[in-house]
Design an enzyme around this catalytic site. Structure first.
Site, short mmCIF file in Angstrom:
data_model
loop_
_atom_site.label_atom_id
_atom_site.label_comp_id
_atom_site.label_asym_id
_atom_site.label_seq_id
_atom_site.Cartn_x
_atom_site.Cartn_y
_atom_site.Cartn_z
N THR A 1 0.83 -1.21 0.00
CA THR A 1 0.00 0.00 0.00
C THR A 1 0.86 1.26 0.00
OG1 THR A 1 -1.52 1.26 1.39
CG2 THR A 1 -0.09 -0.27 2.53
N ASP A 2 0.28 2.35 -0.51
CA ASP A 2 0.99 3.64 -0.45
C ASP A 2 1.09 4.17 0.98
OD1 ASP A 2 -1.71 4.28 -0.12
OD2 ASP A 2 -1.77 5.80 -1.71
N GLU A 3 0.29 3.58 1.89
CA GLU A 3 0.28 4.09 3.27
C GLU A 3 1.60 3.85 4.00
OE1 GLU A 3 -3.08 3.13 5.62
OE2 GLU A 3 -4.48 3.52 4.00
N TYR B 1 -2.12 -0.81 10.99
CA TYR B 1 -2.24 -1.44 9.67
C TYR B 1 -1.04 -1.09 8.80
CZ TYR B 1 -3.38 -1.73 4.71
OH TYR B 1 -3.32 -1.96 3.36
N LYS C 1 2.14 -3.38 7.24
CA LYS C 1 2.40 -3.51 5.81
C LYS C 1 3.83 -3.05 5.50
CE LYS C 1 0.01 -4.63 2.91
NZ LYS C 1 -0.33 -5.99 2.37
P1 NAD Z 1 -9.74 -7.38 2.08
O1 NAD Z 1 -9.74 -7.14 3.54
O2 NAD Z 1 -10.94 -7.10 1.27
O3 NAD Z 1 -9.34 -8.92 1.80
C1 NAD Z 1 -8.33 -9.57 2.52
C2 NAD Z 1 -8.47 -11.07 2.25
O4 NAD Z 1 -7.40 -11.74 2.96
C3 NAD Z 1 -9.77 -11.66 2.79
O5 NAD Z 1 -10.34 -12.54 1.84
C4 NAD Z 1 -9.35 -12.42 4.04
O6 NAD Z 1 -10.17 -13.54 4.33
C5 NAD Z 1 -7.94 -12.84 3.66
N1 NAD Z 1 -7.09 -13.11 4.83
C6 NAD Z 1 -6.96 -12.33 5.94
N2 NAD Z 1 -6.11 -12.93 6.81
C7 NAD Z 1 -5.70 -14.08 6.23
C8 NAD Z 1 -4.81 -15.12 6.61
N3 NAD Z 1 -4.18 -15.10 7.80
N4 NAD Z 1 -4.61 -16.15 5.76
C9 NAD Z 1 -5.25 -16.19 4.56
N5 NAD Z 1 -6.10 -15.25 4.15
C10 NAD Z 1 -6.33 -14.20 4.97
O7 NAD Z 1 -8.47 -6.58 1.53
P2 NAD Z 1 -8.25 -5.85 0.13
O8 NAD Z 1 -8.76 -4.48 0.21
O9 NAD Z 1 -8.67 -6.74 -0.97
O10 NAD Z 1 -6.64 -5.74 0.12
C11 NAD Z 1 -5.86 -6.78 -0.44
C12 NAD Z 1 -4.40 -6.39 -0.37
O11 NAD Z 1 -4.18 -5.18 -1.07
C13 NAD Z 1 -3.89 -6.15 1.05
O12 NAD Z 1 -2.58 -6.66 1.13
C14 NAD Z 1 -3.88 -4.63 1.18
O13 NAD Z 1 -2.90 -4.22 2.10
C15 NAD Z 1 -3.54 -4.23 -0.23
N6 NAD Z 1 -4.00 -2.91 -0.67
C16 NAD Z 1 -5.31 -2.57 -0.56
C17 NAD Z 1 -5.77 -1.35 -1.06
C18 NAD Z 1 -7.22 -0.95 -1.00
O14 NAD Z 1 -7.55 0.16 -1.37
N7 NAD Z 1 -8.13 -1.81 -0.58
C19 NAD Z 1 -4.84 -0.48 -1.65
C20 NAD Z 1 -3.50 -0.84 -1.73
C21 NAD Z 1 -3.10 -2.07 -1.25
O1 DAU Z 2 -4.16 3.89 0.40
C1 DAU Z 2 -4.37 2.51 0.31
C2 DAU Z 2 -5.22 2.04 1.47
O2 DAU Z 2 -6.55 2.48 1.20
C3 DAU Z 2 -5.19 0.53 1.65
O3 DAU Z 2 -3.89 0.15 2.02
C4 DAU Z 2 -6.18 0.08 2.73
O4 DAU Z 2 -6.21 -1.34 2.80
C5 DAU Z 2 -7.56 0.60 2.35
O5 DAU Z 2 -8.48 0.27 3.36
C6 DAU Z 2 -7.51 2.11 2.16
O6 DAU Z 2 -7.23 2.77 3.41
P1 DAU Z 2 -8.01 4.10 3.86
O7 DAU Z 2 -7.92 4.18 5.33
O8 DAU Z 2 -7.58 5.26 3.04
O9 DAU Z 2 -9.50 3.68 3.35
P2 DAU Z 2 -10.95 3.83 4.01
O10 DAU Z 2 -11.90 3.34 2.99
O11 DAU Z 2 -11.02 3.25 5.36
O12 DAU Z 2 -11.11 5.41 4.15
C7 DAU Z 2 -10.92 6.28 3.03
C8 DAU Z 2 -11.04 7.71 3.54
O13 DAU Z 2 -12.40 7.95 3.94
C9 DAU Z 2 -10.21 8.00 4.79
O14 DAU Z 2 -9.74 9.33 4.72
C10 DAU Z 2 -11.20 7.85 5.95
C11 DAU Z 2 -12.50 8.34 5.32
N1 DAU Z 2 -13.75 7.75 5.82
C12 DAU Z 2 -13.85 6.40 5.93
C13 DAU Z 2 -15.03 5.80 6.34
C14 DAU Z 2 -15.15 4.29 6.49
C15 DAU Z 2 -14.85 8.57 6.08
O15 DAU Z 2 -14.77 9.81 5.96
N2 DAU Z 2 -16.03 8.00 6.47
C16 DAU Z 2 -16.17 6.65 6.62
O16 DAU Z 2 -17.29 6.19 6.96
#
Ligand code: NAD
Ligand code: DAU
Length: 331
Positions: A120-122, A147, A151
């Site tokens: 992630t960019d975080e 989190y 990562k």
């Molecule tokens: P998500 O939470 O929707 O899915 C995570 C999946 O991993 C789930 O299916 C869960 O059951 C599985 N999991 C959790 N713990 C596990 C374990 N111990 N063993 C096997 N499986 C397990 O997450 P997502 O949003 O799809 O993110 C996927 C990946 O992408 C993560 O590594 C996250 O850090 C990264 N990422 C997410 C975003 C975003 O915006 N969502 C952006 C950048 C990177």
């Molecule tokens: O940047 C990549 C990351 O983006 C991933 O690594 C994470 O897995 C993914 O969950 C996401 O993280 P954020 O914390 O940015 O996403 P989230 O959807 O939780 O929140 C997005 C923005 O919206 C953040 O500034 C918090 C805000 N927010 C979130 C919720 C759930 C609100 O204002 N209201 C809400 O109800």
């Protein structure tokens, strides 16, 4: 090619599995997923006949070793992924994100298997609103939450396994994804499902925090570009120049639903809330020739709204529990 996808029942992993089955019929897919609260078997129903699904944890070293030994490439999505949850209980984040990644690295090291680590960019912390800078692969790591720190730690493990043991790995750090199958605890699907239910969207704090939105299909096409053509040991940033503040996103959604642009509520802010993320993806574009396809955020958002409208059976069972959890923190 035999590909092991960890976390394939989650948001991005499920979309990656769909895309792979659709576009690469010669790839043999195995999904390893623990089916935590975030995983959903329903997300894999459309591809169920084309994949092998193994329910298990990436921290289970015997299981991981067996599956890795039968693979040519591991694409590692599995993680605890939600910042808000990590503030309530960091423990599963340490287990899955750190110990789980370590377990996979040991297995790919032993069996000489190519590894792609999804991150992630975080890991880079945040930027000021008035800072013209974007994250680059040279930006120092400075994670804010449990989190993002786990990562960041997992990225550093990957780098060490490349340098010390010659593991053939690449890393990608992507910005915020949106699209189908995203858990409704996350910002965009939470607000969409609130609006479907006639509930006002909820903005943390002032809502000025900026996220760099990318459609999940573009994230996943970039991952395939890195697997196909990426340099071993390299880190690629994935982003599609989609910076928007949270208020703009909510007001776009209100417009799509035909509501007044002020029909939302400010709620308690997230502790340690990162202000702005922004990605410079020029290495990915220049070196690997990758381009995003979903560059019109508004139409991507409209399609995502349609998806949630049409897939209520997918998200409805989770809605009450998600909102009950947020109610405890005044969000
Ligand atoms: P998500 O939470 O929707 O899915 C995570 C999946 O991993 C789930 O299916 C869960 O059951 C599985 N999991 C959790 N713990 C596990 C374990 N111990 N063993 C096997 N499986 C397990 O997450 P997502 O949003 O799809 O993110 C996927 C990946 O992408 C993560 O590594 C996250 O850090 C990264 N990422 C997410 C975003 C975003 O915006 N969502 C952006 C950048 C990177
Ligand atoms: O940047 C990549 C990351 O983006 C991933 O690594 C994470 O897995 C993914 O969950 C996401 O993280 P954020 O914390 O940015 O996403 P989230 O959807 O939780 O929140 C997005 C923005 O919206 C953040 O500034 C918090 C805000 N927010 C979130 C919720 C759930 C609100 O204002 N209201 C809400 O109800």
């Amino acid at each position: 090619m035999r590909v092991l996808i960890t976390g394939g029942a989650g948001f991005i992993g499920a979309n990656f599995t769909h895309q792979t089955v659709r576009e690469r019929p010669d790839v043999q897919v195995t999904v390893l997923d623990a089916l935590t609260y975030a995983g959903d078997l329903k997300s894999l129903v459309p591809v169920a006949d084309h994949i092998t699904l193994v329910r298990g944890s990436i921290t289970d070293s015997d299981l991981v070793e067996r599956l890795v030994a039968e693979s040519d490439v591991v694409v590692h999505f599995a993680a605890e992924s939600h910042n808000d949850n990590s503030l309530n209980d960091p423990s599963p984040f340490v287990q899955t994100n750190l110990v789980g990644t370590f377990t996979l690295l040991e297995a790919v090291r032993k069996h000489g298997v190519r590894f792609h680590h999804i991150s992630t960019d975080e890991v880079y912390g945040d930027l000021e609103l008035d800072d013209p800078a974007k994250f680059t692969p040279e930006t120092p790591y400075n994670p804010s939450s449990p989190y993002s720190s786990t990562k960041a730690g997992s990225d550093l493990l990957v780098r060490a396994w490349v340098r010390s043991f010659g593991v053939e790995a690449t890393i990608s750090n992507c910005s915020n994804n949106y699209g189908p199958y995203q858990h409704i605890e996350k910002f965009i699907p939470r607000q969409i499902t609130n609006l479907i239910d006639g509930v006002r969207p909820k903005l943390y704090g002032a809502g000025l925090n900026v996220r760099d939105w990318i459609h999940v299909e573009d994230h996943n096409s970039a991952v395939w570009a890195i697997i196909d053509k990426g340099r071993i040991g390299e880190t690629y940033l994935i982003g599609a120049d989609g910076e928007k503040n949270n208020l703009e996103v909510v007001q776009n959604l209100l417009e799509i639903f035909g509501h007044d642009k002020n029909d939302f509520d400010h709620v308690a802010d997230r502790p340690g809330h990162d202000m702005r993320y922004a990605i410079d993806a020029s290495r990915l574009r220049d070196e690997l020739g990758w381009e995003p396809r979903f560059t019109d955020f508004r139409s991507g958002l409209e399609a995502t709204v349609d998806w949630y409208r049409e897939h209520e059976v997918w998200w409805r069972p989770r809605k009450e529990a998600v909102e009950a959890k947020y109610a405890q923190t005044g969000q």
